[in-house]
Scaffold this motif. Structure first.
Motif, PDB file in Angstrom:
ATOM      1  N   TYR A 140       1.936  26.439  16.491  1.00  0.00           N
ATOM      2  CA  TYR A 140       2.938  25.871  15.597  1.00  0.00           C
ATOM      3  C   TYR A 140       2.280  25.268  14.370  1.00  0.00           C
ATOM      4  O   TYR A 140       1.067  25.019  14.341  1.00  0.00           O
ATOM      5  N   ASP A 141       3.096  25.047  13.367  1.00  0.00           N
ATOM      6  CA  ASP A 141       2.692  24.384  12.123  1.00  0.00           C
ATOM      7  C   ASP A 141       3.923  23.634  11.635  1.00  0.00           C
ATOM      8  O   ASP A 141       4.767  24.215  10.944  1.00  0.00           O
ATOM      9  N   ASN A 142       4.042  22.366  11.999  1.00  0.00           N
ATOM     10  CA  ASN A 142       5.256  21.601  11.739  1.00  0.00           C
ATOM     11  C   ASN A 142       4.950  20.360  10.904  1.00  0.00           C
ATOM     12  O   ASN A 142       3.851  19.788  10.979  1.00  0.00           O
ATOM     13  N   THR A 143       5.945  19.933  10.120  1.00  0.00           N
ATOM     14  CA  THR A 143       5.826  18.697   9.349  1.00  0.00           C
ATOM     15  C   THR A 143       6.862  17.692   9.820  1.00  0.00           C
ATOM     16  O   THR A 143       7.934  18.063  10.323  1.00  0.00           O
ATOM     17  N   PHE A 144       6.538  16.393   9.623  1.00  0.00           N
ATOM     18  CA  PHE A 144       7.394  15.298  10.068  1.00  0.00           C
ATOM     19  C   PHE A 144       7.435  14.247   8.963  1.00  0.00           C
ATOM     20  O   PHE A 144       6.400  13.903   8.389  1.00  0.00           O
ATOM     21  N   ASP A 145       8.618  13.757   8.678  1.00  0.00           N
ATOM     22  CA  ASP A 145       8.833  12.826   7.569  1.00  0.00           C
ATOM     23  C   ASP A 145       9.199  11.452   8.122  1.00  0.00           C
ATOM     24  O   ASP A 145      10.117  11.325   8.934  1.00  0.00           O
ATOM     25  N   PHE A 146       8.484  10.407   7.659  1.00  0.00           N
ATOM     26  CA  PHE A 146       8.777   9.034   8.081  1.00  0.00           C
ATOM     27  C   PHE A 146       9.154   8.129   6.911  1.00  0.00           C
ATOM     28  O   PHE A 146       9.797   7.101   7.102  1.00  0.00           O
ATOM     29  N   GLY A 147       8.722   8.456   5.727  1.00  0.00           N
ATOM     30  CA  GLY A 147       9.006   7.642   4.553  1.00  0.00           C
ATOM     31  C   GLY A 147       8.596   8.403   3.310  1.00  0.00           C
ATOM     32  O   GLY A 147       8.327   9.613   3.358  1.00  0.00           O
ATOM     33  N   HIS A 148       8.539   7.718   2.178  1.00  0.00           N
ATOM     34  CA  HIS A 148       8.195   8.412   0.942  1.00  0.00           C
ATOM     35  C   HIS A 148       6.749   8.914   0.983  1.00  0.00           C
ATOM     36  O   HIS A 148       6.485  10.085   0.718  1.00  0.00           O
ATOM     37  N   TYR A 149       5.829   8.017   1.299  1.00  0.00           N
ATOM     38  CA  TYR A 149       4.426   8.391   1.470  1.00  0.00           C
ATOM     39  C   TYR A 149       4.031   8.112   2.912  1.00  0.00           C
ATOM     40  O   TYR A 149       4.048   6.956   3.355  1.00  0.00           O
ATOM     41  N   VAL A 164       0.747  10.668  17.775  1.00  0.00           N
ATOM     42  CA  VAL A 164       0.201  10.324  16.454  1.00  0.00           C
ATOM     43  C   VAL A 164       0.685   8.934  16.069  1.00  0.00           C
ATOM     44  O   VAL A 164       1.794   8.529  16.433  1.00  0.00           O
ATOM     45  N   CYS A 165      -0.145   8.199  15.324  1.00  0.00           N
ATOM     46  CA  CYS A 165       0.322   6.936  14.751  1.00  0.00           C
ATOM     47  C   CYS A 165      -0.171   6.797  13.319  1.00  0.00           C
ATOM     48  O   CYS A 165      -1.096   7.473  12.893  1.00  0.00           O
ATOM     49  N   GLY A 166       0.467   5.889  12.573  1.00  0.00           N
ATOM     50  CA  GLY A 166       0.101   5.634  11.190  1.00  0.00           C
ATOM     51  C   GLY A 166       1.115   4.720  10.552  1.00  0.00           C
ATOM     52  O   GLY A 166       1.684   3.851  11.210  1.00  0.00           O
ATOM     53  N   TRP A 167       1.370   4.922   9.264  1.00  0.00           N
ATOM     54  CA  TRP A 167       2.405   4.143   8.591  1.00  0.00           C
ATOM     55  C   TRP A 167       2.924   4.913   7.376  1.00  0.00           C
ATOM     56  O   TRP A 167       2.294   5.851   6.903  1.00  0.00           O
ATOM     57  N   SER A 168       4.090   4.523   6.895  1.00  0.00           N
ATOM     58  CA  SER A 168       4.676   5.100   5.687  1.00  0.00           C
ATOM     59  C   SER A 168       4.878   3.997   4.658  1.00  0.00           C
ATOM     60  O   SER A 168       4.875   2.808   4.989  1.00  0.00           O
ATOM     61  N   GLU A 169       5.060   4.404   3.394  1.00  0.00           N
ATOM     62  CA  GLU A 169       5.282   3.448   2.302  1.00  0.00           C
ATOM     63  C   GLU A 169       6.402   3.945   1.401  1.00  0.00           C
ATOM     64  O   GLU A 169       6.773   5.120   1.428  1.00  0.00           O
ATOM     65  N   GLU A 207       4.558   0.462  -1.542  1.00  0.00           N
ATOM     66  CA  GLU A 207       4.780  -0.867  -0.991  1.00  0.00           C
ATOM     67  C   GLU A 207       5.581  -0.744   0.308  1.00  0.00           C
ATOM     68  O   GLU A 207       5.963   0.338   0.717  1.00  0.00           O
ATOM     69  N   ASP A 208       5.794  -1.890   0.958  1.00  0.00           N
ATOM     70  CA  ASP A 208       6.624  -1.978   2.161  1.00  0.00           C
ATOM     71  C   ASP A 208       6.150  -1.040   3.273  1.00  0.00           C
ATOM     72  O   ASP A 208       6.896  -0.161   3.730  1.00  0.00           O
ATOM     73  N   PRO A 209       4.903  -1.167   3.736  1.00  0.00           N
ATOM     74  CA  PRO A 209       4.433  -0.293   4.817  1.00  0.00           C
ATOM     75  C   PRO A 209       5.220  -0.511   6.107  1.00  0.00           C
ATOM     76  O   PRO A 209       5.557  -1.640   6.458  1.00  0.00           O
ATOM     77  N   PHE A 220       9.044   6.248  17.004  1.00  0.00           N
ATOM     78  CA  PHE A 220       9.561   4.921  16.682  1.00  0.00           C
ATOM     79  C   PHE A 220       8.970   4.472  15.355  1.00  0.00           C
ATOM     80  O   PHE A 220       7.878   4.904  14.956  1.00  0.00           O
ATOM     81  N   VAL A 221       9.712   3.639  14.670  1.00  0.00           N
ATOM     82  CA  VAL A 221       9.282   3.024  13.410  1.00  0.00           C
ATOM     83  C   VAL A 221       9.490   1.519  13.541  1.00  0.00           C
ATOM     84  O   VAL A 221      10.551   1.075  13.991  1.00  0.00           O
ATOM     85  N   ILE A 222       8.497   0.743  13.192  1.00  0.00           N
ATOM     86  CA  ILE A 222       8.610  -0.713  13.230  1.00  0.00           C
ATOM     87  C   ILE A 222       9.214  -1.175  11.906  1.00  0.00           C
ATOM     88  O   ILE A 222       8.619  -0.963  10.845  1.00  0.00           O
ATOM     89  N   GLU A 223      10.374  -1.779  11.951  1.00  0.00           N
ATOM     90  CA  GLU A 223      11.100  -2.142  10.732  1.00  0.00           C
ATOM     91  C   GLU A 223      10.670  -3.504  10.198  1.00  0.00           C
ATOM     92  O   GLU A 223      11.491  -4.328   9.829  1.00  0.00           O
ATOM     93  N   GLU A 224       9.366  -3.725  10.180  1.00  0.00           N
ATOM     94  CA  GLU A 224       8.755  -4.894   9.536  1.00  0.00           C
ATOM     95  C   GLU A 224       7.506  -4.411   8.829  1.00  0.00           C
ATOM     96  O   GLU A 224       7.038  -3.285   9.064  1.00  0.00           O
ATOM     97  N   THR A 225       6.940  -5.234   7.955  1.00  0.00           N
ATOM     98  CA  THR A 225       5.683  -4.881   7.309  1.00  0.00           C
ATOM     99  C   THR A 225       4.626  -4.671   8.385  1.00  0.00           C
ATOM    100  O   THR A 225       4.296  -5.601   9.117  1.00  0.00           O
ATOM    101  N   SER A 226       4.112  -3.447   8.487  1.00  0.00           N
ATOM    102  CA  SER A 226       3.248  -3.130   9.624  1.00  0.00           C
ATOM    103  C   SER A 226       2.475  -1.843   9.365  1.00  0.00           C
ATOM    104  O   SER A 226       2.874  -1.006   8.551  1.00  0.00           O
ATOM    105  N   LYS A 227       1.353  -1.693  10.084  1.00  0.00           N
ATOM    106  CA  LYS A 227       0.555  -0.471  10.070  1.00  0.00           C
ATOM    107  C   LYS A 227      -0.020  -0.261  11.471  1.00  0.00           C
ATOM    108  O   LYS A 227      -0.326  -1.229  12.165  1.00  0.00           O
ATOM    109  N   LEU A 228      -0.167   1.004  11.879  1.00  0.00           N
ATOM    110  CA  LEU A 228      -0.868   1.341  13.112  1.00  0.00           C
ATOM    111  C   LEU A 228      -2.106   2.149  12.758  1.00  0.00           C
ATOM    112  O   LEU A 228      -2.030   3.128  12.010  1.00  0.00           O
ATOM    113  N   HIS A 229      -3.249   1.720  13.285  1.00  0.00           N
ATOM    114  CA  HIS A 229      -4.525   2.345  12.943  1.00  0.00           C
ATOM    115  C   HIS A 229      -5.117   3.172  14.073  1.00  0.00           C
ATOM    116  O   HIS A 229      -5.920   4.076  13.825  1.00  0.00           O
TER     117      HIS A 229
END
Length: 445
Positions: free
Chosen positions: A27-36, A52-57, A62-64, A81-90
């Protein structure tokens, strides 16, 4: 009671379906969580699901918002899942129990969350009370004592002394905090579990070993632009993938034999001016995988067990892509995770691409199951019996929940000792003529 129920359910599943066939659905799939979207880390479980983990902006960077995603063997989304507070997963890891731990920050605080693997529901979470601009850069579970320890390393920019937080894996209680006795300059980005009671964590130019009891017996320093990853190189050694990215790209591999203490390395000069190598993984003990980009095209480097380059592959795409991480799967395939820039760089998504062991989509044959091979009892205690009804020429690899082969078996139709294996969840992988033909979940009590 909860653990007993898990054992009963798994026993029923194992009785009904003793072997699970591997799917060869690329497969070759894309997933959208935010603008960036900024994917950071990826792991695979012992059947080939990807987390997978990370963050969107936002569009002004701004507003990770931290995110996590699980996909199945066919690349289909299982949960997010998306954490609806200022946050990042590394960083993230899979526990011996199968649950998943994520490490990062929430607000300006170090943050960790444990979720179940099936639905991604939170089991427990922790965040520091005082804002200090630190975050948990890595997380690794050590299981060598009475309690299972979840070790998260606290990190930040600039000069600082890392702190290892030790959590009880089951309930999230803080058991200990260890302050490392030397200052770091760069953030902690990787960790590696060498054994059930021993781990390494790494920044740009340094690796530090720590054990279950909070001792720091080894520090290993070297030069590099950054580290792409730390991965098991053989049953007795691990490999640090270091990167130099000056005028040309260089991949430097440094191996450490943790039985003999021997060190061996090699540097691969790639002579690309516009290239990056950002993440690494392994495919069994046969290949080291490195991913990044060359001239905005996704790139994959395949490196042999002798630390020499086997192949360099690029994957042209309408949008520019950069590989962030890569893992080898039990099916002898690989998955590349990364960032895809869209609309001329004005936005980005996460991509996951599954390919075969050579980086393509055609060379791995469809794998079939063989019901003539049985492994019992299950759950087992100190021995197992591998029934080989037709005396086939097979081998059985016992893999732990981290995807590490901990025992190889070539004898069948007799009882075999497993007293050297800890209690926990395992997978018995059946091979015929070196090709995987099936697998079976195995519980050792």
């Amino acid at each position: 009671m909860k653990l007993l129920m898990k054992f009963r359910l798994l026993s029923i599943l194992l009785f009904i379906a003793p072997f699970i066939s591997f799917s060869q659905s690329y497969y070759d799939n894309t997933f959208d969580f935010g603008h960036y979207d900024h994917p950071e880390a990826m792991v695979t479980d012992n059947v080939g699901n990807i987390i997978v983990c990370g963050w969107s902006e936002s569009d002004n960077f701004e507003d990770p918002r931290a995110f996590a995603l699980k996909v199945d063997l066919d690349g289909q989304e299982v949960w997010r899942f998306v954490i609806e507070e200022t946050s990042k997963l590394h960083s993230l890891c899979i526990l011996e129990s199968g649950e998943i731990a994520f490490a990062g920050s929430i607000g300006d605080n170090s943050f960790i969350r444990l979720v179940d693997a099936e639905m991604g529901n939170e089991i427990w979470s922790y965040a520091d009370n005082e804002s200090d601009g630190y975050w948990f850069g890595t997380v690794t579970e050590l299981t060598g004592g009475v309690k299972k320890h979840l070790n998260a390393v606290k990190t930040t920019e600039g000069f600082y002394a890392p702190i290892v937080y030790v959590f009880d894996s089951g309930n999230g209680d803080i058991l200990e905090q260890y302050l490392y006795h030397h200052d770091f300059y760069n953030p902690i980005e990787h960790s590696y579990k060498q054994a059930y009671n021993y781990m390494w964590f790494a920044a740009k130019e340094v690796l530090v070993a720590t054990d279950y009891y909070g001792e720091f017996p080894v520090i290993w320093t070297f030069s590099a632009s950054y580290i792409a990853g730390i991965d098991r190189y053989s049953p007795d050694a691990f490999c640090v993938v270091r990167i130099w990215n000056d005028s040309n790209l260089t991949i430097a591999l440094l191996t450490w034999d943790f039985i003999s203490g021997g060190v061996y390395g090699n540097s691969i000069d790639l002579y690309h001016e516009n290239a990056e190598a950002l993440g690494s993984g392994v495919l069994g003990f046969e290949k080291i995988l490195v991913t990044g980009n060359i001239d905005d095209d996704l790139a994959l480097w395949l490196i042999g067990n002798d630390l020499n380059l086997l192949d360099e592959i690029t994957y042209p795409n309408t949008n520019s892509r950069t590989g962030i991480d890569v893992v080898g799967l039990p099916t002898n395939d690989l998955v590349i995770m990364g960032n895809e820039s869209i609309n001329d760089g004005s936005a980005s998504d996460v991509f996951l691409m599954k390919r075969d062991a050579n980086g393509g989509v055609v060379s791995t044959p469809e794998l079939t199951t063989d019901s003539d091979i049985q492994v019992f009892p299950n759950p087992a205690t100190n021995r197992i019996f591998i029934k080989n009804a037709n005396n086939l020429d097979v081998e059985v690899d016992i893999m732990n929940s981290l995807g590490q082969i901990v025992k190889k078996i070539s004898k069948t139709n007799q009882y075999l000792s497993i007293e050297d294996l800890q209690a926990g969840y395992y997978v018995a992988i059946v091979k015929s003529d070196g090709v995987i033909t099936g697998q079976k979940k195995l519980i050792i009590q």
